[in-house]
Design a protein around this motif. Structure first.
Motif, mmCIF file in Angstrom:
data_model
loop_
_atom_site.group_PDB
_atom_site.id
_atom_site.type_symbol
_atom_site.label_atom_id
_atom_site.label_comp_id
_atom_site.label_asym_id
_atom_site.label_seq_id
_atom_site.Cartn_x
_atom_site.Cartn_y
_atom_site.Cartn_z
ATOM 1 N N TYR A 57 0.827 -1.210 0.000
ATOM 2 C CA TYR A 57 0.000 0.000 0.000
ATOM 3 C C TYR A 57 0.859 1.257 0.000
ATOM 4 N N TRP A 58 1.959 1.172 0.704
ATOM 5 C CA TRP A 58 2.878 2.301 0.784
ATOM 6 C C TRP A 58 3.385 2.658 -0.623
ATOM 7 N N GLU A 59 3.688 1.596 -1.374
ATOM 8 C CA GLU A 59 4.112 1.761 -2.766
ATOM 9 C C GLU A 59 3.020 2.482 -3.574
ATOM 10 N N ILE A 60 1.792 2.023 -3.390
ATOM 11 C CA ILE A 60 0.653 2.595 -4.109
ATOM 12 C C ILE A 60 0.512 4.078 -3.780
ATOM 13 N N LEU A 61 0.620 4.406 -2.493
ATOM 14 C CA LEU A 61 0.479 5.803 -2.083
ATOM 15 C C LEU A 61 1.598 6.642 -2.693
ATOM 16 N N GLY A 62 2.781 6.050 -2.798
ATOM 17 C CA GLY A 62 3.906 6.735 -3.439
ATOM 18 C C GLY A 62 3.581 7.063 -4.892
ATOM 19 N N THR A 63 2.993 6.081 -5.579
ATOM 20 C CA THR A 63 2.623 6.293 -6.984
ATOM 21 C C THR A 63 1.569 7.396 -7.095
ATOM 22 N N LEU A 64 0.582 7.347 -6.186
ATOM 23 C CA LEU A 64 -0.478 8.366 -6.158
ATOM 24 C C LEU A 64 0.146 9.755 -6.020
ATOM 25 N N SER A 65 1.087 9.854 -5.099
ATOM 26 C CA SER A 65 1.772 11.123 -4.868
ATOM 27 C C SER A 65 2.482 11.584 -6.142
ATOM 28 N N LYS A 66 3.136 10.620 -6.825
ATOM 29 C CA LYS A 66 3.886 10.943 -8.042
ATOM 30 C C LYS A 66 2.945 11.469 -9.133
ATOM 31 N N SER B 216 -3.057 16.862 -1.856
ATOM 32 C CA SER B 216 -3.194 18.320 -1.937
ATOM 33 C C SER B 216 -1.867 19.052 -1.804
ATOM 34 N N SER B 217 -0.922 18.463 -1.095
ATOM 35 C CA SER B 217 0.334 19.167 -0.831
ATOM 36 C C SER B 217 0.999 19.636 -2.131
ATOM 37 N N ILE C 249 -12.628 13.018 -6.506
ATOM 38 C CA ILE C 249 -11.869 14.252 -6.468
ATOM 39 C C ILE C 249 -10.620 14.016 -5.629
ATOM 40 N N THR C 250 -9.486 14.464 -6.122
ATOM 41 C CA THR C 250 -8.194 14.164 -5.488
ATOM 42 C C THR C 250 -8.257 12.714 -4.988
ATOM 43 N N SER C 251 -8.396 12.454 -3.695
ATOM 44 C CA SER C 251 -8.418 11.032 -3.335
ATOM 45 C C SER C 251 -9.694 10.584 -2.638
ATOM 46 N N GLY C 252 -10.814 11.248 -2.874
ATOM 47 C CA GLY C 252 -12.054 10.811 -2.247
ATOM 48 C C GLY C 252 -13.245 11.079 -3.144
ATOM 49 N N GLU C 253 -14.460 10.855 -2.595
ATOM 50 C CA GLU C 253 -15.664 11.100 -3.372
ATOM 51 C C GLU C 253 -15.965 12.597 -3.309
ATOM 52 N N GLY C 254 -16.454 13.138 -4.405
ATOM 53 C CA GLY C 254 -16.618 14.587 -4.535
ATOM 54 C C GLY C 254 -17.440 15.244 -3.443
ATOM 55 N N HIS C 255 -18.552 14.596 -3.023
ATOM 56 C CA HIS C 255 -19.431 15.193 -2.026
ATOM 57 C C HIS C 255 -18.691 15.622 -0.754
ATOM 58 N N PHE C 256 -17.669 14.817 -0.375
ATOM 59 C CA PHE C 256 -17.034 15.045 0.927
ATOM 60 C C PHE C 256 -16.305 16.381 0.990
ATOM 61 N N VAL C 257 -16.008 16.935 -0.159
ATOM 62 C CA VAL C 257 -15.285 18.207 -0.195
ATOM 63 C C VAL C 257 -16.254 19.385 -0.096
ATOM 64 N N ASP D 63 -1.716 33.505 0.779
ATOM 65 C CA ASP D 63 -3.103 33.857 1.117
ATOM 66 C C ASP D 63 -4.133 33.030 0.365
ATOM 67 N N VAL D 64 -3.706 32.399 -0.711
ATOM 68 C CA VAL D 64 -4.662 31.593 -1.484
ATOM 69 C C VAL D 64 -4.510 30.133 -1.067
ATOM 70 N N ASN D 65 -5.644 29.501 -0.823
ATOM 71 C CA ASN D 65 -5.667 28.136 -0.329
ATOM 72 C C ASN D 65 -6.186 27.219 -1.444
ATOM 73 N N PHE D 66 -5.390 26.212 -1.815
ATOM 74 C CA PHE D 66 -5.794 25.333 -2.915
ATOM 75 C C PHE D 66 -7.136 24.676 -2.638
ATOM 76 N N TYR D 67 -7.311 24.238 -1.388
ATOM 77 C CA TYR D 67 -8.552 23.538 -1.042
ATOM 78 C C TYR D 67 -9.770 24.440 -1.231
ATOM 79 N N HIS D 68 -9.595 25.728 -0.961
ATOM 80 C CA HIS D 68 -10.709 26.664 -1.155
ATOM 81 C C HIS D 68 -11.039 26.830 -2.634
ATOM 82 N N LEU D 69 -10.000 26.764 -3.479
ATOM 83 C CA LEU D 69 -10.253 26.851 -4.922
ATOM 84 C C LEU D 69 -11.111 25.659 -5.355
ATOM 85 N N LEU D 70 -10.756 24.489 -4.797
ATOM 86 C CA LEU D 70 -11.489 23.262 -5.107
ATOM 87 C C LEU D 70 -12.941 23.386 -4.647
#
Lengths: 534, 534
Positions: free
Chosen positions: A117-126, A235-236, A183-191, A249-256
């Motif tokens: 799983y760690w490998e998978i998360l690494g790929t996701l990050s990449k 998101s990082s 969306i990014t790594s979850g279902e859209g509604h949660f954002v 001052d601009v927050n990526f998550y707020h743009l989303l």
């Protein structure tokens, strides 16, 4: 099955060049799609928008598989990225599936599982690092940026699976529309909408909206895990991009969260009822359409099934990842039923195929699902297939393999319209039993027919709805009146923690004063009485 | 302005009789309306349903003011209640208004204020007691119940301001549709959708969705107050009714929350964006329609205004409750403007009316609001008038008097399309200033025009939407797939309090075990070392 549902398709990247072809009339739409199966959906929407007279420009990378540079219904901007990270998507997923199956079937060690799983998360990050790199390439290319500015786009339409489009939209001061489920790594509604973990199943947790205590505990843990993956791994990368071009001052998550309209690729015939927001528009099944006549060869094969009808099987693009011992069990089960079987199959053929089974490399899935003789659909549970099956009222035998497929099949199982088979425990016997149950017990068909009726009972076809709201945003330069700004509040204000603390403090103070006053009065009374007594 | 927004109109009650006229074709709809202004909305929906071939039966009391026994578009069931509690609605509200104004203007004592509100709450309790009594009358009348059963209704449509219809629907096992904005003693959303007090203004608290800390404190207190009034004053009567006929296992509040479709009489051009649910359908402005030509007399008066145009004034049915000193101030201000004024006015005429002002007892409000020469609408802020003005793009000078009128005007003021005048501080000077600001500053008109455009920009007219979803429920025997059952959870489960406590306990236990293990190890190590040192 982890936290990478709808795993956005991998970006292919080489050294830089670009192309833009501006155009005419109607609205001007800048599209940031995600490659692969996501593109199938986006392309359908683009075709409809083009047919309505809008000018669509698609941002693609030079090495896109599915997104062509030249198409009659859109212009394209081709960005070639400087560093080569070629990830062969199909092979990647097939390897992933084979590893997953091996771990689950052979009881591999916990450490092996965590390492994997760690490998998978690494790929996701990449992947997200590379996607955010697309933003840098666009911003740094002054000619391209000027050319985009000169085109005077009306709106940015994007699949926020890879959300770099929101950052570009912010720079261009343009409204945004999401064509979204993941969306990014979850279902859209949660954002964007309140999502109580007590009855809203998290992505990666295949349970219904009615959970036991243990399921609720797991659901909350899934929420925490998803949030951590989203914030720290996904998101990082975009945070860094936003920070580089717009400052702290601009927050990526707020743009989303600030997207004007969310075209959500589900509806509540499929999704469990849950809180939503005024700017979420449900377009689930927008790809569904009536079936067309089959080729004479297929029609002949299907008709030869007589009163028994036929079964359709397709496990999507990953089918060649299934080990031969599993496909042999499936083939053996098929050989024992009187129905004909059409099986979309790539890879090594099982050698125990029955005479009733036809293997094909490609098939007109929608036309077959709409055929009156079809009895059931053996499917992996991708959203597109599930919606097509629901549209035509065909019950499903689900063999979910990856990502959201488990949740998708579970949603139909909870409505009595599907039955799930665990691929790691699949054998001839249990697969045959499930097949016969679905074929002979009319309740599955009736329940799927009811879902089909409910799904079709809408004031407007979902594709028309998607076009309507896209044009709404163009006409009205956004949809800010439908969008809450509450996401900009500090978390303690949003959850009223500060207000509750304040009120508790006031309450304590009042109680303290009352108690002190009573004590003081008692003290005074006692002092007055004492002298008299003395 | 208290917690009785949209105060449901009072039931008039005498000794028992009934009448039912069953009928033909299409769906069969049993309607429980609320009398007065609420009936205007419900009647419009009924007319459309009748025109679509449905058979509508309206439950009314023998002494209804507005709901006629015989009408071409519905049958009726007339229930005559045994105990006479005649509450003259209009006089009641006028007296209420006069008292309210007196308290606010003359700075009456806090005790007087509390006493007055206490009286109001008593009346509210009485109204709901009587409404629940309607349920008893229906259930006890075996002939009527049999007759209703025999009619085989498809759905119960009700205004949940007086929600006795949900109890009858439960007995009949029928799906329910709400035509709703106010429910028992609060706004409908609060019963069915998550409503964070941090950005969702409570009913009775006229603030926008962007609140200061103090406003958020007040908002939470309003929430607590509304909940208390709802649970202890309003719902208790229906709880007793439900308990009497269905025993302790059925919860009245769950019946309310279990409605299939909520036809909500707002939209997000008017309402602030907030969480919603899949079974809430927005039909705000469903009464709006294009204007028709004026009578020659009115047209002549309006045309005589020349380039200046005209002002419309109407304070709804309570207008005669305004004291003469206030109407005189208004009249004096009107006399100073070049515009013509049409003023819907009942009661004593102010004697300082200008030549430009025409008093009328009734006027074709929609046709006047749609007239090209109109400049502004002086209104009390009832929802119907506000939506008509918004539909036609006419800016508002709001003089809210009671209930939700403050919140309604505030919603337009927040969008720069209206300006509020405090009736307790109204004088010729400040009213004139407000008038001139609205007339001469184009931003109000432009903002209202923008709201009008947004309001009209819908895939379907709201009245058609209301009809569509009513028929949806008839076709599909409910809409349970759109309705969450989460309201049936215990509060601690809904808010995951049990899960969080469990996880904290596990965490503490693990930490305890770790600390104990470390202590134990240290202890062992120390004991081993000590002998060596000795």
């Amino acid at each position: 099955m982890g936290n990478i549902p709808g795993f956005p398709l991998l970006l292919l990247l080489l050294s830089a060049s670009l192309l833009i072809t501006p155009g005419v009339q109607g609205g001007k739409i800048l599209v940031f799609p995600v490659d692969g199966s996501h593109w199938v959906n986006m392309n359908l929407l683009i075709q409809s928008l083009h047919a309505r007279g809008h000018e669509v420009t698609v941002v693609r990378t030079a090495t896109s598989w599915y997104i062509k540079e030249n198409a009659p219904h859109y212009h394209s901007i081709t960005v070639t990225l400087p560093e080569a990270i070629i990830l062969e998507e199909q092979d990647f997923f097939v390897t992933f599936l084979v590893k997953m199956l091996a771990i689950q079937r052979e009881g591999a060690t916990l450490i092996g599982f965590v390492k994997f799983y760690w490998e998978i998360l690494g790929t996701l990050s990449k992947i997200h690092e590379q996607a955010s790199r697309l933003g840098v390439e666009i911003f740094e290319n002054k000619t391209l940026m000027q050319s985009i500015r000169d085109t005077q786009f009306d709106v940015v339409l994007l699949d926020p699976g890879l959300p770099v489009g929101v950052v570009v939209a912010h720079e261009l001061k343009l409204p945004t529309i999401f064509n979204v489920r993941w969306i990014t790594s979850g279902e859209g509604h949660f954002v964007v909408a309140p999502s109580p973990t007590s009855y809203v199943p998290m992505s990666g947790h295949a349970v219904s909206d009615k959970m036991t205590f243990v399921q609720r505990v797991k659901n909350l843990l899934h929420y925490v895990l998803n949030t951590c993956i989203d914030r720290f791994i996904v998101s990082s990368h975009y945070d860094r991009l936003v920070n580089r071009y717009f400052g702290p001052d601009v927050n990526f998550y707020h743009l989303l969260q600030g997207a004007d309209i969310w075209l959500m690729r589900v509806d509540f015939v499929f999704e469990f009822p849950r809180p939503t927001m005024p700017n979420i528009v449900y377009i689930g099944g927008f790809q569904c359409k009536p079936s067309e006549p089959l080729s004479s060869e297929l029609e002949e094969f299907v008709q030869s099934s007589g009163e028994h009808g036929f079964i359709l099987m397709s496990l999507g693009t990953l089918v060649k990842g299934l080990p031969l011992d599993i496909t042999s069990e499936i083939a053996a089960a098929f050989a024992q039923i009187p129905q004909k079987v059409i099986w979309r199959h790539v890879g090594e053929h099982p050698n125990n195929l029955g005479n009733n089974t036809m293997l094909v490399k490609w098939m007109p899935q929608n036309d077959l699902l709409g055929h009156p003789k079809i009895k059931a659909f053996v499917a992996h549970g991708g959203t597109n297939g599930v919606y097509e099956s629901m549209y035509h009222g065909v019950p499903i035998i689900g063999i979910p393999l990856l990502f959201d497929q488990f949740e998708n099949i579970l949603r139909l199982e909870a409505r009595g319209a599907a039955k799930m088979v665990d691929v790691t425990k699949l054998n001839q016997q249990n697969f045959l039993e499930t097949l016969q149950d679905i074929i002979h017990n009319p309740s599955y068909r009736n329940n799927m027919k009811r879902l089909s009726d409910l799904h079709r009972d809408k004031p407007m076809h979902p594709l028309d709805t998607a076009v309507y709201w896209t044009e709404f945003v163009i006409r009205n330069k956004g949809a800010s009146h439908l969008r809450t700004d509450s996401y900009k509040m500090r978390w303690y204000a949003y959850y009223s923690v500060d207000v509750i603390c304040f009120l508790l403090a006031v309450l304590l103070l009042v109680m303290g004063v009352v108690v002190a006053s009573i004590q003081f009065l008692c003290f005074r009374l006692c002092r007055r009485r004492k002298p008299k007594q003395e």
